[in-house]
Design an enzyme around this catalytic site. Structure first.
Site, PDB file in Angstrom:
ATOM      1  N   ARG A 105       6.315 -13.511  -5.045  1.00 54.57           N
ATOM      2  CA  ARG A 105       6.507 -13.720  -3.766  1.00 54.57           C
ATOM      3  C   ARG A 105       7.213 -14.870  -3.355  1.00 54.57           C
ATOM      4  O   ARG A 105       6.619 -16.068  -3.813  1.00 54.57           O
ATOM      5  CB  ARG A 105       5.082 -13.317  -3.229  1.00 54.57           C
ATOM      6  N   THR A 109       9.029 -16.787   2.584  1.00 56.85           N
ATOM      7  CA  THR A 109       9.168 -15.260   3.415  1.00 56.85           C
ATOM      8  C   THR A 109       7.853 -14.411   2.843  1.00 56.85           C
ATOM      9  O   THR A 109       7.820 -13.363   3.750  1.00 56.85           O
ATOM     10  CB  THR A 109      10.620 -14.861   3.067  1.00 56.85           C
ATOM     11  N   ASP A 201      -5.525 -16.697  -5.869  1.00 56.51           N
ATOM     12  CA  ASP A 201      -4.364 -16.285  -6.707  1.00 56.51           C
ATOM     13  C   ASP A 201      -4.681 -15.675  -7.988  1.00 56.51           C
ATOM     14  O   ASP A 201      -4.938 -16.231  -9.055  1.00 56.51           O
ATOM     15  CB  ASP A 201      -3.224 -17.346  -6.854  1.00 56.51           C
ATOM     16  N   ASP A 204      -2.911 -16.828 -11.204  1.00 54.81           N
ATOM     17  CA  ASP A 204      -3.057 -18.147 -11.438  1.00 54.81           C
ATOM     18  C   ASP A 204      -4.430 -18.044 -12.036  1.00 54.81           C
ATOM     19  O   ASP A 204      -4.989 -18.792 -13.196  1.00 54.81           O
ATOM     20  CB  ASP A 204      -3.075 -19.237 -10.292  1.00 54.81           C
TER      21      ASP A 204
HETATM   22  C1  PRP Z   1       0.666 -11.566  -6.487  1.00 55.79           C
HETATM   23  C2  PRP Z   1       0.112 -10.309  -6.924  1.00 55.79           C
HETATM   24  C3  PRP Z   1       0.881  -9.146  -6.310  1.00 55.79           C
HETATM   25  C4  PRP Z   1       1.251  -9.839  -5.170  1.00 55.79           C
HETATM   26  C5  PRP Z   1       0.826  -9.223  -4.039  1.00 55.79           C
HETATM   27  O1  PRP Z   1       1.824 -11.812  -7.266  1.00 55.79           O
HETATM   28  O2  PRP Z   1      -0.315 -10.206  -8.191  1.00 55.79           O
HETATM   29  O3  PRP Z   1       1.885  -8.798  -7.247  1.00 55.79           O
HETATM   30  O4  PRP Z   1       0.861 -11.247  -5.268  1.00 55.79           O
HETATM   31  O5  PRP Z   1       1.469  -9.747  -2.697  1.00 55.79           O
HETATM   32  P1  PRP Z   1       2.106  -8.747  -1.848  1.00 55.79           P
HETATM   33  O6  PRP Z   1       1.250  -7.539  -1.569  1.00 55.79           O
HETATM   34  O7  PRP Z   1       2.118  -9.628  -0.658  1.00 55.79           O
HETATM   35  O8  PRP Z   1       3.411  -8.534  -2.256  1.00 55.79           O
HETATM   36  P2  PRP Z   1       2.505 -13.041  -6.984  1.00 55.79           P
HETATM   37  O9  PRP Z   1       3.696 -13.038  -6.462  1.00 55.79           O
HETATM   38  O10 PRP Z   1       1.422 -14.325  -6.702  1.00 55.79           O
HETATM   39  O11 PRP Z   1       3.178 -13.549  -8.618  1.00 55.79           O
HETATM   40  P3  PRP Z   1       2.273 -13.614 -10.011  1.00 55.79           P
HETATM   41  O12 PRP Z   1       1.257 -12.391 -10.135  1.00 55.79           O
HETATM   42  O13 PRP Z   1       3.259 -14.094 -11.024  1.00 55.79           O
HETATM   43  O14 PRP Z   1       1.062 -14.930  -9.695  1.00 55.79           O
HETATM   44  N1  URA Z   2      -1.501 -12.571  -4.408  1.00 56.07           N
HETATM   45  C1  URA Z   2      -2.448 -13.123  -4.838  1.00 56.07           C
HETATM   46  O1  URA Z   2      -2.864 -13.299  -6.013  1.00 56.07           O
HETATM   47  N2  URA Z   2      -3.796 -13.280  -4.065  1.00 56.07           N
HETATM   48  C2  URA Z   2      -3.757 -12.846  -2.637  1.00 56.07           C
HETATM   49  O2  URA Z   2      -4.827 -13.210  -1.939  1.00 56.07           O
HETATM   50  C3  URA Z   2      -2.570 -12.604  -2.147  1.00 56.07           C
HETATM   51  C4  URA Z   2      -1.513 -12.049  -3.047  1.00 56.07           C
END
Ligand code: PRP
Ligand code: URA
Length: 210
Positions: A105, A109, A201, A204
């Site tokens: 993400r 944005t 997160d 993380d």
């Molecule tokens: C997190 C999670 C989803 C996304 C959800 O990924 O694993 O893929 O956010 O959010 P959304 O519904 O608003 O799109 P992130 O972008 O944090 O990446 P990561 O898994 O690499 O940490």
């Molecule tokens: N992605 C995450 O990992 N946690 C949230 O709460 C939203 C998006």
């Protein structure tokens, strides 16, 4: 709740989810729990797999019995956090193939940005279960399914652990025909697009980054 949204009220899932939410839960236990929840959810998400009858010789007699009818599954995690659910799903269906879709993400944005896509070559023969622990704005899951649809799989399901109402609405509006399996629906998103109360997160916490 729409009929192809499957929520989980199983006590084991709810108990494990409570430990996941706790900010004092470390990465090792977090990873284990995400996998355990994925296994339990996968049990339900595979409930409609078709069976065929075969004969098996038991030590006593011939049994007319049932086995899976040759359906080919693919689990597709949305990187990174979706990786945390793959082993748990493979525990139940070890023969499944695994595709990967990399999306993150944009922190400003909140729009999903694609950086990787590697899917099984025979997608048109596979039933797909997309896994990602978090459905927040829904942007990542909607984009992942858009991509997967271009490969014409036989069917698609989406499995997440936590959803925000905003994300569930966005997902079901974009892909109304796709069944969603979700362990819990939280209250809302905050200004940074995090699920409240959520679990933080997920990527993380699984990988110990930040
Ligand atoms: C997190 C999670 C989803 C996304 C959800 O990924 O694993 O893929 O956010 O959010 P959304 O519904 O608003 O799109 P992130 O972008 O944090 O990446 P990561 O898994 O690499 O940490
Ligand atoms: N992605 C995450 O990992 N946690 C949230 O709460 C939203 C998006």
């Amino acid at each position: 709740m729409k009929e192809n949204i499957h929520m989980f009220d199983h006590p084991l899932i709810q108990h494990k989810l409570s430990i996941l939410r706790d900010k004092n839960t470390g990465s090792k236990q977090f990873r284990e729990l995400v996998n355990e929840i994925a296994t339990l959810m996968c049990y339900e998400a595979t409930r409609d797999l078709p069976l065929k009858e075969i004969d098996v010789e038991t030590p006593v007699a011939t049994a007319r019995t049932k086995v899976l009818d040759g359906r080919k599954l693919a689990f597709i995690p949305i990187l990174r956090a979706g990786l945390g659910m793959v082993e748990g799903a493979l525990t139940l269906v070890p023969a499944a193939k695994v595709g990967h879709i990399g999306l993150y993400r944009d922190p400003e944005t909140l729009d999903p940005v694609e950086y990787y896509c590697k899917l099984p070559g025979d997608m048109n023969e596979r039933d797909v279960i997309v896994v990602d622990p978090m459905l927040a704005t829904g942007g990542s899951a909607v984009a992942a399914i858009n991509l997967i649809k271009q490969h014409n799989p036989k069917s698609i399901k989406f499995m997440c652990i936590l959803a925000a109402p905003e994300g569930m609405k966005a997902f079901t509006e974009a892909h109304p025909e796709i069944p969603v399996y979700c362990a819990a629906m939280d209250q809302r998103l905050n200004d940074h697009g995090y699920i409240v109360p959520g679990l933080g997160d997920a990527g993380d916490r699984i990988f110990g980054t930040k």
